[in-house]
Motif scaffolding. Sequence first.
Motif, PDB file in Angstrom:
ATOM      1  N   TYR A 108      -8.887   3.099  10.557  1.00  0.00           N
ATOM      2  CA  TYR A 108      -9.099   2.685   9.176  1.00  0.00           C
ATOM      3  C   TYR A 108      -9.970   1.438   9.154  1.00  0.00           C
ATOM      4  N   PHE A 135       0.829  -1.193   0.000  1.00  0.00           N
ATOM      5  CA  PHE A 135       0.000   0.000   0.000  1.00  0.00           C
ATOM      6  C   PHE A 135       0.869   1.251   0.000  1.00  0.00           C
ATOM      7  N   PHE A 191      -4.839   5.907   1.948  1.00  0.00           N
ATOM      8  CA  PHE A 191      -4.085   4.859   1.288  1.00  0.00           C
ATOM      9  C   PHE A 191      -4.728   4.440  -0.033  1.00  0.00           C
ATOM     10  N   GLY A 192      -3.881   3.930  -0.918  1.00  0.00           N
ATOM     11  CA  GLY A 192      -4.379   3.378  -2.170  1.00  0.00           C
ATOM     12  C   GLY A 192      -5.032   2.024  -1.931  1.00  0.00           C
ATOM     13  N   ALA A 193      -5.583   1.447  -2.987  1.00  0.00           N
ATOM     14  CA  ALA A 193      -6.314   0.179  -2.876  1.00  0.00           C
ATOM     15  C   ALA A 193      -5.380  -1.014  -2.732  1.00  0.00           C
ATOM     16  N   GLN A 205      -9.472  -5.608   0.078  1.00  0.00           N
ATOM     17  CA  GLN A 205      -9.545  -4.182  -0.258  1.00  0.00           C
ATOM     18  C   GLN A 205      -8.469  -3.381   0.469  1.00  0.00           C
ATOM     19  N   GLY A 206      -8.419  -2.093   0.137  1.00  0.00           N
ATOM     20  CA  GLY A 206      -7.446  -1.210   0.761  1.00  0.00           C
ATOM     21  C   GLY A 206      -7.913  -0.682   2.099  1.00  0.00           C
ATOM     22  N   LEU A 207      -7.168   0.261   2.623  1.00  0.00           N
ATOM     23  CA  LEU A 207      -7.473   0.891   3.911  1.00  0.00           C
ATOM     24  C   LEU A 207      -8.249   2.182   3.661  1.00  0.00           C
TER      25      LEU A 207
END
Lengths: 110, 113
Positions: free
Chosen positions: B35, A87, A100-102, B41-43
Motif C-alpha cells: 500500500y 480506517f 481501504f477508505g480515506a 491520506q488513506g491507504l
Amino acid sequence: QQPVQSPQAVILREGEDAVINCSSSKALYSVHWYRQKHGEAPVFLMILLKGGEQKGHEKISASFNEKKQQSSLYLTASQLSYSGTYFCGTASGGYNKLIFGAGTRLAVHP
Amino acid sequence: DGGITQSPKYLFRKEGQNVTLSCEQNLNHDAMYWYRQDPGQGLRLIYYSQIVNDFQKGDIAEGYSVSREKKESFPLTVTSAQKNPTAFYLCASRTISSGNTIYFGEGSWLTVV
C-alpha cells in the motif's frame, strides 16, 4: 472502488462518544477496522465477517450491515489514547483484494 | 518473533533511479500486499499477491513492479516511471488461518530528492 468513510474528522473531549461510518457501493465479504498513529503502521482493531455481526474491543465496538453494505465503529467514553486515524478496509471484488477508505481523523482532548 | 519486516525504514532516491523496497514475513501467510500512503491520506493498494508466482494490480500499479518468487518475500520496485514516488509504503500479509486479520509491517519512507 474505495469505501467511503464519514465523518472525515472528529474532535472529542475525554469521555465523549463517537461513531465512524464506512459504506461501499459493492457487496462486502468482510470489513476490517484499523487505527493508525502518525508515522506508524495501522493497528488492528477488529474484523467483521458476517452480515449483522457485531464485535467489541474494550470500549470500541462495530457493526456490519451486509444489506446496506456498510459498517459503523462505535467509540464510547473516549480516552486520549483513542486519538489517531481510523480506517475501514473492505474485501470486495475478490476475497483477497483489500482496499481501504480515506480515513477518519479522531482527536481526543482532555 | 513472527512478523513482517520492511527495509529500509528510510530511503532517499534521485529522480530517474529505480529503488526496491524489501518485505519479508515469517508468518507463513499466503497473501501479501503493498500500500502507498501520502501525508494525511488513506491507504491505496498498489499490488497484491495471493500465492507464489502470482500477483495482481491494485488501484495505483502504474510505475511499480513486484515479484513473488518465495512465499515469505514480496519486494516492491519503484521505477523511474512513477512520477510522484515520495510517500510512506506499507507491506501487509494475511491468511485465513490468522482469522483474516491483516498484519502490517512498520513501513518504509521514500523520498525523492
